[in-house]
Design an enzyme around this catalytic site. Structure first.
Site, PDB file in Angstrom:
ATOM      1  CG  ASP A   1      -6.761  -1.367 -23.294  1.00  0.00           C
ATOM      2  OD1 ASP A   1      -7.759  -1.715 -23.923  1.00  0.00           O
ATOM      3  OD2 ASP A   1      -5.779  -2.099 -23.081  1.00  0.00           O
TER       4      ASP A   1
ATOM      5  NE  ARG B   1      -5.665  -6.393 -21.494  1.00  0.00           N
ATOM      6  CZ  ARG B   1      -5.859  -5.295 -22.217  1.00  0.00           C
ATOM      7  NH1 ARG B   1      -5.085  -4.241 -22.000  1.00  0.00           N
ATOM      8  NH2 ARG B   1      -6.801  -5.238 -23.124  1.00  0.00           N
TER       9      ARG B   1
ATOM     10  CD  GLU C   1       1.015  -4.574  10.550  1.00  0.00           C
ATOM     11  OE1 GLU C   1       1.161  -3.393  10.207  1.00  0.00           O
ATOM     12  OE2 GLU C   1      -0.118  -5.120  10.649  1.00  0.00           O
TER      13      GLU C   1
ATOM     14  N   PRO D   1       0.816  -1.223   0.000  1.00  0.00           N
ATOM     15  CG  PRO D   1      -0.830  -1.559   1.621  1.00  0.00           C
ATOM     16  CD  PRO D   1       0.498  -2.081   1.152  1.00  0.00           C
TER      17      PRO D   1
END
Length: 273
Positions: free
Chosen positions: A176, A161, A119, A92
């Site tokens: 895209d 992809r 953690e 994160p």
């Protein structure tokens, strides 16, 4: 491309055997190796974590299992002819994972994933391998998951992809949402297929007009509408030179106007509507 994933939950990576990624593996375009981190533990409980120095909640993943596992994965790759590894650490606290970063990673021949649990991984592991290869600490969004395996699946599919020959149509990813240079990085508008009528709902008439110019304009306008509704920040950040006269007309209808620097901002009354 070679992919190595070190994890305490190898079964979490089973989706790598299906759909687009699975087909790429079957064709030999993607060489995937999943390693169980607990194979590099040496106590009866297969311990991979310990309490954090300095105190605090949660547990931290230990240096020894990660170091030995990564060394083993790298040695195996080098022995089989792989080269140019890069370490990808989902976290994160990493840089946002974007389409631009997906393109960058797709150009590397070998990615090694280190998805953490608890953690996170003892920082010394990341610092150690940063002396040997590029390290990408990436975040797939502003939220916290129980572990990084889901992020590995996201990054792998986004990268796979883009590899040559993986998509049936080599042009499929050009337009895209978020593709570098694609439609000024607008979101894609709605799409339709047969039948032409379903439960009383018809497809937009322009799409069956055969007029390619009008269809392209409609798609562009719909992209502007959707981006305004869902991601206005993309328009705010966009280089104003990416918008032509028709774009500017639609943006005005949607409540946008150019500022002193030429970039667009939404009129307050438009935001409240």
């Amino acid at each position: 491309m070679r992919l190595d994933v070190v994890t305490i939950f190898p079964e979490y990576l089973e989706p790598l055997n299906v759909s687009l990624v699975g087909k790429a593996r079957a064709r030999g375009q993607l060489n995937v190796h999943v390693h169980d981190l607990r194979e590099w533990t040496y106590d009866r409980h297969n311990t991979v974590d310990d309490t954090p120095y300095g105190g605090g909640p949660g547990m931290v993943m230990k240096t020894e299992p990660w170091g030995d596992a990564l060394d083993s994965a790298l040695a195996d790759g080098y022995e089989t002819g792989s080269h140019g590894p890069a370490l990808v650490v989902p976290t994160p606290s990493g840089r946002p994972f974007t389409q631009e970063l997906a393109v960058e990673l797709s150009e590397r021949p070998w990615l090694v994933f280190a998805p953490a649990r608890y953690e996170g991984i003892d920082r010394r592991v990341i610092d150690e391998y940063a002396t040997r290869m590029p390290v990408y600490e990436v975040s797939i969004g502003d939220y916290v998951l129980a572990g990084g395996e889901a992020a590995v699946l996201v990054v792998t599919e986004a990268v796979a992809r883009l590899l040559p020959g993986v998509l049936g149509n080599a042009e499929s990813h050009r337009d895209d949402s978020f593709a570098p240079g694609a439609m000024a990085n607008l979101l894609e508008g709605p799409v339709y297929t047969k039948p032409p009528q379903w439960r009383g709902r018809e497809i937009p008439e322009v799409l069956v007009s055969g007029h390619h110019g009008k269809i392209a304009r409609w798609r562009r306008d719909e992209a502007l509408r959707r981006t305004t509704a869902n991601r206005p920040d993309l328009i705010e950040r966009c280089d104003p030179s990416a918008f032509d006269k028709k774009d500017r007309e639609m943006l005005s209808i949607l409540g946008w106007q150019p500022g002193p620097d030429g970039r667009f901002w939404r009129r307050p009354e438009a935001v409240e509507e």
